[in-house]
Design a protein around this motif. Structure first.
Motif, PDB file in Angstrom:
ATOM      1  N   ILE A  77      63.955  91.968  60.415  1.00 20.69           N
ATOM      2  CA  ILE A  77      65.117  90.477  60.617  1.00 20.69           C
ATOM      3  C   ILE A  77      65.608  90.478  59.111  1.00 20.69           C
ATOM      4  O   ILE A  77      67.161  90.674  58.516  1.00 20.69           O
ATOM      5  N   ALA A  78      64.744  90.746  58.112  1.00 21.12           N
ATOM      6  CA  ALA A  78      65.594  90.562  56.433  1.00 21.12           C
ATOM      7  C   ALA A  78      66.040  92.048  56.075  1.00 21.12           C
ATOM      8  O   ALA A  78      66.347  92.198  54.728  1.00 21.12           O
ATOM      9  N   GLU A  79      65.229  92.657  56.620  1.00 16.68           N
ATOM     10  CA  GLU A  79      66.036  94.352  56.711  1.00 16.68           C
ATOM     11  C   GLU A  79      66.912  94.420  56.472  1.00 16.68           C
ATOM     12  O   GLU A  79      67.926  95.564  55.942  1.00 16.68           O
ATOM     13  N   VAL A  80      68.039  93.664  57.116  1.00 16.51           N
ATOM     14  CA  VAL A  80      69.454  94.243  58.554  1.00 16.51           C
ATOM     15  C   VAL A  80      70.379  92.791  57.824  1.00 16.51           C
ATOM     16  O   VAL A  80      71.230  92.496  58.126  1.00 16.51           O
ATOM     17  N   ASN A  81      69.445  91.831  56.429  1.00 14.65           N
ATOM     18  CA  ASN A  81      69.974  90.935  56.147  1.00 14.65           C
ATOM     19  C   ASN A  81      70.221  89.497  57.455  1.00 14.65           C
ATOM     20  O   ASN A  81      71.353  89.479  57.329  1.00 14.65           O
ATOM     21  N   GLY A  82      69.588  89.717  58.146  1.00 16.50           N
ATOM     22  CA  GLY A  82      69.338  88.755  59.409  1.00 16.50           C
ATOM     23  C   GLY A  82      69.148  87.747  59.339  1.00 16.50           C
ATOM     24  O   GLY A  82      68.768  86.748  57.761  1.00 16.50           O
ATOM     25  N   PHE A  83      69.106  86.625  60.514  1.00 16.79           N
ATOM     26  CA  PHE A  83      69.454  84.552  59.901  1.00 16.79           C
ATOM     27  C   PHE A  83      67.549  85.178  60.121  1.00 16.79           C
ATOM     28  O   PHE A  83      67.901  85.227  61.920  1.00 16.79           O
ATOM     29  N   TYR A  84      67.584  83.884  60.195  1.00 12.45           N
ATOM     30  CA  TYR A  84      65.563  83.194  61.180  1.00 12.45           C
ATOM     31  C   TYR A  84      66.272  82.040  61.870  1.00 12.45           C
ATOM     32  O   TYR A  84      67.197  81.149  61.121  1.00 12.45           O
ATOM     33  N   THR A  85      66.179  81.685  62.802  1.00 13.12           N
ATOM     34  CA  THR A  85      67.160  80.757  63.671  1.00 13.12           C
ATOM     35  C   THR A  85      66.027  80.147  64.128  1.00 13.12           C
ATOM     36  O   THR A  85      64.775  80.505  64.816  1.00 13.12           O
ATOM     37  N   ILE A  86      65.951  78.702  64.380  1.00 16.05           N
ATOM     38  CA  ILE A  86      65.132  78.050  65.315  1.00 16.05           C
ATOM     39  C   ILE A  86      65.697  77.071  66.222  1.00 16.05           C
ATOM     40  O   ILE A  86      67.043  76.673  65.997  1.00 16.05           O
ATOM     41  N   ARG A  87      65.435  76.609  66.849  1.00 15.15           N
ATOM     42  CA  ARG A  87      66.182  76.047  68.141  1.00 15.15           C
ATOM     43  C   ARG A  87      64.929  74.118  68.375  1.00 15.15           C
ATOM     44  O   ARG A  87      63.701  74.547  68.025  1.00 15.15           O
ATOM     45  N   THR A  88      66.141  72.623  67.811  1.00 13.86           N
ATOM     46  CA  THR A  88      65.270  72.322  68.131  1.00 13.86           C
ATOM     47  C   THR A  88      65.974  71.276  69.325  1.00 13.86           C
ATOM     48  O   THR A  88      67.143  71.634  69.663  1.00 13.86           O
ATOM     49  N   ILE A  89      64.896  70.668  69.875  1.00 16.86           N
ATOM     50  CA  ILE A  89      65.317  69.522  71.346  1.00 16.86           C
ATOM     51  C   ILE A  89      64.558  69.170  71.165  1.00 16.86           C
ATOM     52  O   ILE A  89      63.577  68.124  71.017  1.00 16.86           O
TER      53      ILE A  89
END
Length: 226
Positions: A77-89
């Motif tokens: 994900i980092a190589e394509v300048n992407g985002f790490y996403t979390i979902r909280t419930i």
């Protein structure tokens, strides 16, 4: 030692704002992410349990270690300048169905900070959770990419939202009504100055005088005799 300092700072922050909470109860926050989840889009990353919103005390914080597969997906994900996403419930005593919140950070920043993050939970005075934000820490700690597992270091904070004062519209309307009735009865005295009362008459006259002076200049003095 580090965890003790963080816990102390958290308690001090809670003491400053807990007085504005009108409601108290338990809160459970399920943390999910999209790394190494197989066919599922999101899978469990951890869980946070609070016995008391007012006290802000966390009874349990559990997070799974990241495996090499987690790190490999995060690096992709980092190589394509992407985002790490979390979902909280978030579930509470009054909301057993749960409310979802999403938050993201740059994947390369999360790796650079050594999987250290901050989770903020924003709470209204009535105890309702209105947001969960996720951010990386400011300190940089290297990530041993050859390790079999990697611990996630999370700092958790409750943020209490103070509501802005609500304007007293009813009192203002009543004041306008009283002033209107007083004007109708002739009880209101006009204490304004002369200029404040009659400026709308004085200004046009002054402008007229200025324009007249500009269009009708005084004749030049007579020339000297021959």
């Amino acid at each position: 030692m580090r965890s003790q300092i963080i816990a102390l700072l958290t308690i001090l922050g809670v003491l400053n704002y807990a007085a504005c909470i009108d409601y108290d109860g338990w809160v459970n926050i399920k943390i999910e992410h999209s790394l190494n989840c197989g066919r599922d889009k999101y899978c469990s990353r951890g869980n946070i349990s609070l016995k008391s919103i007012r006290a802000g005390s966390t009874s349990l914080i559990e997070q799974i270690p990241f495996t090499r597969q987690h790190i490999a997906e995060l690096q992709n994900i980092a190589e394509v300048n992407g985002f790490y996403t979390i979902r909280t419930i978030v579930t509470t005593a009054d909301n057993s169905e749960g409310t979802e919140f999403f938050s993201s950070v740059k994947a390369d920043a999360f790796i650079e900070k050594g999987l250290a993050d901050i989770i903020n939970v924003w709470v209204l005075p009535n105890g309702a959770v209105i947001a969960v934000s996720f951010q990386v820490t400011n300190t940089t700690q290297p990530l041993n990419k050859d390790a079999k597992s990697h611990q996630v270091y999370s700092n958790f904070f409750l943020r209490y939202v103070e509501l802005a004062p609500i304007p007293d519209t009813a009192s203002y309307v009543q004041k306008l009504e009283r002033e209107r009735e007083a004007r109708e009865k002739g009880d209101v005295k006009d204490n304004r100055s002369f200029l404040a009362k009659y400026w709308m008459y004085i200004v046009p006259i002054a402008i007229f005088v200025m324009i007249s002076g500009a269009t009708n200049p005084e004749p030049a003095g007579a020339a000297g005799g021959r």
